[in-house]
Design an enzyme around this catalytic site. Structure first.
Site, PDB file in Angstrom:
ATOM      1  N   SER A 146       0.861  -1.185   0.000  1.00  0.00           N
ATOM      2  CA  SER A 146       0.000   0.000   0.000  1.00  0.00           C
ATOM      3  C   SER A 146       0.896   1.234   0.000  1.00  0.00           C
ATOM      4  CB  SER A 146      -0.881  -0.003   1.265  1.00  0.00           C
ATOM      5  OG  SER A 146      -1.492   1.253   1.483  1.00  0.00           O
ATOM      6  N   TYR A 159      -2.987  -0.509  10.297  1.00  0.00           N
ATOM      7  CA  TYR A 159      -2.842  -0.823   8.882  1.00  0.00           C
ATOM      8  C   TYR A 159      -1.478  -0.353   8.367  1.00  0.00           C
ATOM      9  CZ  TYR A 159      -4.138  -1.001   3.894  1.00  0.00           C
ATOM     10  OH  TYR A 159      -4.194  -1.274   2.550  1.00  0.00           O
TER      11      TYR A 159
END
Length: 255
Positions: A146, A159
């Site tokens: 990501s 995250y």
């Protein structure tokens, strides 16, 4: 002469591929000629997605698997079932989950759930698949990272920590397995428009921030990720290992 991006004859497992980025990656691998195993935690969802893709690509091109990527015994059984049919050549670790809450308020249970789903699962599935790939001296693993592999924003600390760890897990896997024929790389999507992010797209303030922060001036689409995965899984990337390719419209390239 065979095209270097051709994946004909290769079998690929994409975890968390019943929708979103995982589904788009699965479709790109199918278009490149691979047999793709659609995966989900629940059999019904994986089988329904596989059936829909089979209508387009043929029954022989798609199958389904269901197991819990956060549970080692389930992972081992799931990979064993896949290997019992034919060797697994390509693994895409895509399964993930998000949790939005200020760091001061995050419960340990939520922290653990996010890290286990986004990071530990890649270790479990990656290691289990790699044992078979190493025995054959060939394999490709792509970890879906990501922009949070590199950047941070408020309210998504777990995250961010997981995706940062996934980058270094990719490097650790490379350090141990590249010499035995298993290439491991990552693809780091930017802000991608999916059903899970649609609420953010619809948020005028957040949408304006994404468009202003991304040099390409748009949200990414799930299909934007598939090409990078196909490249890294193919012989065109035979000397690429330990890298994370950012597919983010330039977001991480600018301040």
């Amino acid at each position: 002469m065979t095209h270097p991006f051709d994946l004909t004859g290769r079998r690929a497992l994409v975890t968390g591929s019943s929708r979103g980025i995982g589904l788009a990656v699965a479709r790109s691998l199918l278009e490149a000629g691979a047999h793709v195993i659609i995966h989900g935690r629940a059999a019904a969802g994986a089988e329904a997605t596989a059936a829909a893709l089979a209508e387009e690509f043929g029954d022989a091109a798609v199958s389904a698997a269901a197991f819990d990527v956060t549970d080692e015994a389930s992972v081992v059984d799931g990979i064993d079932d896949i290997e019992a049919v034919d060797p697994l050549d390509i693994l895409v670790n895509n399964a993930g989950v998000q949790h939005r809450e200020p760091l001061l308020d995050v419960a340990v249970e939520d922290w653990d759930r996010v890290l286990r789903t986004n990071l530990t699962s890649a270790f479990l599935v990656g290691r289990t698949a790699a044992r078979q790939m190493i025995a054959r001296g060939d394999g490709a693993i792509v970890n879906i990272c990501s922009v949070q592999t590199e950047l941070a924003r408020p309210t998504i600390a777990a995250y961010t920590a997981a995706k940062g760890g996934l980058r270094n897990l990719t490097r650790a896997m490379t350090a141990e397995w590249a010499g035995q024929g298993v290439r491991v790389n990552g693809v780091a999507p930017g802000y991608i428009r999916t059903e899970l992010t649609q609420a953010l797209v619809d948020d005028e303030e957040f949408n304006a921030w994404v468009l202003g922060r991304t040099p390409s001036g748009r949200w990414g689409e799930p299909e934007d990720i598939g090409g990078a995965v196909v490249w890294l899984a193919s012989s065109a990337a035979s000397f690429v290992s330990g890298q994370v390719v950012f597919v983010d419209g330039g977001m991480t390239a600018v301040v």
